[in-house]
Structure formats: C-alpha cells, structure tokens
Write a protein that holds these residues in place. Structure first.
Motif: not given
Length: 197
Positions: A101-108, A112-115, A162-164
C-alpha cells in the motif's frame, strides 16, 4: 466506457412480437391471423432453452445467496475481472500473500491503516490478517495475510479504490522474496575462530 457500450442506432427488434409457442410445437391453427411470429428462434437461444437454462455455478446458487451477496459467483467473477484490469491480478507465485500500500497520508499510523483494512473487508476474518507493517518514512505499508485466498479477497475489494484516513491510496501485490543462494566459499563459524586465534 459507457459511450463505447451504447448503441449508435435504435434497436427495433425489441418491439417485435414474441415467437408463437404453438408454432414451435407445430400446433398453431391461426395461420396469418396469429399475432405472434412464426419463425424458428436463433441457435444460441434454442440451445440454452433446450438445456434447461443457465448452467454452472450460477444455476446451483440459491436465490437468497444472490440477493444477499453471499457466495455470489457472478459478482465474484465480475469483481475479479475488474481487479485484473486495475493491475491487481494475482501473481503466478502462490506464496505471495502480501499487498503493498503506497501514497499513504502523512498522518497515517499503523493503527489507522489496520482500521481501514478491517473496515474495507468486513467479510474477512480478523485472524486471517497476519500483520500490518507501516513504514512512516516512505508513507507505505504492507498488509500480510495468512493465506493466499484472504490476500486475493483483499485485492478484489480494493480494486475500485481503497482509502486510508480519507485519502485514496495505491495498492499492488507484494513481490516474492529472492531465494538465498548457498555460498560455497563460506567457512563454518568454528573454523573461522580457529584461524583467527
């Protein structure tokens, strides 16, 4: 995509009367006064009606399963083909059970990814998720599953997006680990200490 599928000319055949069922049996006595068509059906329609309708998994499936979306073979086939077009086709190596999984938000965060993973795949048992490894510096994560079936289910679920933390992320299959080549010139640990002393 819809413009490609749309008809450019009117489809008048749908307004035609149905084929006379009595004519097909050879029992229609109305002749030209019959409001239905007196002709043989096309070959593909005749072969499917003579075989008793649809075959395969969709014929075996109950109406309730199709209605509620559980074990829906048709939906699974459609989603799998869509996942393939999005670049999430399962790799040939069946030992790969990870999704990148790439391009995650900086505050992730890892939590939060697991949720987001758990919420996006409600049909997946939580015990099937082996681990979630978050690399904050690279803004990426690895979702590791215990079996290939669970990883494929996640890939199909994440194909549309897919959104995080409210941001759309990119999902790809992980790569297989390269096999470690045995080194012939390495000495055993005991031999190395004996030479050094």
């Amino acid at each position: 995509m819809l413009k490609q599928l749309a008809r450019s000319d009117p489809y008048y055949k749908r307004n035609r009367p149905h084929i006379c069922s009595f004519y097909l049996k050879g029992e229609c006595n109305r002749g030209d006064d019959c409001p239905y068509r007196h002709e043989q059906p096309p070959e593909n329609a005749a072969s499917s009606s003579s075989s008793g309708g649809p075959t395969g998994q969709s014929a075996q499936q109950s109406i309730q399963d199709r209605y509620h979306g559980t074990n829906d073979a048709v939906a699974k086939r459609l989603l799998t083909s869509y996942a393939d077009t999005q670049g999430l086709a399962p790799p040939a190596d069946t030992s790969i059970t990870s999704l990148f999984i790439t391009s995650l938000p900086q505050n992730a965060t890892e939590a939060s990814v697991r949720t987001a993973i758990v919420q996006s795949i409600p049909s997946l048992d939580l015990q099937k998720i082996k681990s979630v490894v978050h690399v904050a510096k690279s803004r990426c994560a690895f979702a590791n599953f215990k079996d290939r079936e669970s990883a494929e289910l996640a890939a199909v679920a994440w194909a549309p997006g897919f959104e995080v933390d409210g941001q759309k992320v990119t999902v790809k299959w992980g790569r297989s680990r390269p096999a470690k080549a045995p080194s012939n010139d390495a000495q055993p640990a005991g031999a190395a200490t004996a030479v050094a002393s």
